[in-house]
Design an enzyme around this catalytic site. Structure first.
Site, PDB file in Angstrom:
ATOM      1  N   THR A  13     -26.608  81.325   5.340  1.00 38.59           N
ATOM      2  CA  THR A  13     -27.832  80.734   5.185  1.00 38.59           C
ATOM      3  C   THR A  13     -27.915  80.038   6.575  1.00 38.59           C
ATOM      4  O   THR A  13     -27.109  79.389   7.150  1.00 38.59           O
ATOM      5  CB  THR A  13     -27.776  79.429   3.761  1.00 38.59           C
ATOM      6  OG1 THR A  13     -27.388  80.308   2.919  1.00 38.59           O
ATOM      7  CG2 THR A  13     -29.090  79.085   3.709  1.00 38.59           C
ATOM      8  N   THR A  64     -27.801  73.579   4.602  1.00 41.76           N
ATOM      9  CA  THR A  64     -26.943  74.542   4.244  1.00 41.76           C
ATOM     10  C   THR A  64     -25.608  73.787   3.450  1.00 41.76           C
ATOM     11  O   THR A  64     -25.443  72.616   3.673  1.00 41.76           O
ATOM     12  CB  THR A  64     -26.296  75.262   5.479  1.00 41.76           C
ATOM     13  OG1 THR A  64     -25.604  74.670   6.448  1.00 41.76           O
ATOM     14  CG2 THR A  64     -27.368  76.266   6.192  1.00 41.76           C
TER      15      THR A  64
HETATM   16  N1  ASP Z   1     -27.567  76.416   0.425  1.00 47.21           N
HETATM   17  C1  ASP Z   1     -27.338  77.650  -0.131  1.00 47.21           C
HETATM   18  C2  ASP Z   1     -27.134  77.606  -1.758  1.00 47.21           C
HETATM   19  O1  ASP Z   1     -26.645  76.851  -2.303  1.00 47.21           O
HETATM   20  C3  ASP Z   1     -25.956  78.165   0.237  1.00 47.21           C
HETATM   21  C4  ASP Z   1     -25.947  78.106   1.884  1.00 47.21           C
HETATM   22  O2  ASP Z   1     -26.435  77.267   2.504  1.00 47.21           O
HETATM   23  O3  ASP Z   1     -25.036  78.802   2.282  1.00 47.21           O
HETATM   24  O4  ASP Z   1     -27.954  78.430  -2.381  1.00 47.21           O
END
Ligand code: ASP
Length: 160
Positions: A13, A64
């Site tokens: 992400t 993220t």
């Molecule tokens: N924030 C994202 C989620 O929880 C995951 C990520 O940042 O990789 O969907």
């Protein structure tokens, strides 16, 4: 950890915040790159104020990491509000992480009351100041400005 499962993890992400020469802000968080998601889970990325928030009068922020923590605290909105009230980007990110810890349910807390997950915040102001912070040390975030592209160390709440 299961050694029988041989799958290359390609999570990723990305939150990106930008400001142009006229002071206009742009911000995006890609849809979740989380591995092993529960089917149907959309995560925090598409929820305005959770995985990303931008106010063209103040700044932009995003995240993220464990999205549920962002949804619960409206973390990206919170960071922008902290900046609106005068905090620098890094301080705003750290203060939002403190809120996350305070609101973390007991089942997700490990030794010392520390969350058993990580979370990263990124923030930018309308006048081009930036900062990032993570729950645990060792994080970096990418920056590109008049000094060129580079990685900057993220502030953190806990040493690993
Ligand atoms: N924030 C994202 C989620 O929880 C995951 C990520 O940042 O990789 O969907």
């Amino acid at each position: 950890h299961n050694d029988d499962i041989k799958i290359k993890f390609t999570t990723g992400t990305i939150n990106m915040n930008a400001v142009n020469v006229t002071g206009d802000l742009g911000s995006v968080t890609t849809t979740s790159g989380m591995a092993w998601k529960v089917p149907g889970r959309i995560g925090d990325s598409p929820i305005v104020g959770a995985g990303q928030y931008c106010d063209n009068l103040v700044g932009a922020a995003g995240s993220t990491g464990r999205g549920e923590a962002n949804i619960k605290t409206c973390a990206s909105f919170l960071i922008v509000e902290f900046m609106r009230n005068g905090l620098a980007p890094e301080a705003a990110c750290l203060k939002a992480l403190e809120r996350v810890v305070a609101m973390t349910e007991a089942r997700l807390l490990g030794p010392g009351g520390r969350p058993r997950f990580d979370l990263e915040f990124y923030a930018l102001t309308k006048d081009g100041r930036f900062g990032g912070a993570t729950l645990y040390s060792g994080g970096k975030f990418a920056v590109c400005d008049e000094k060129g592209p580079r990685l900057e160390p993220a502030a953190f709440l806990y040493r690993r």
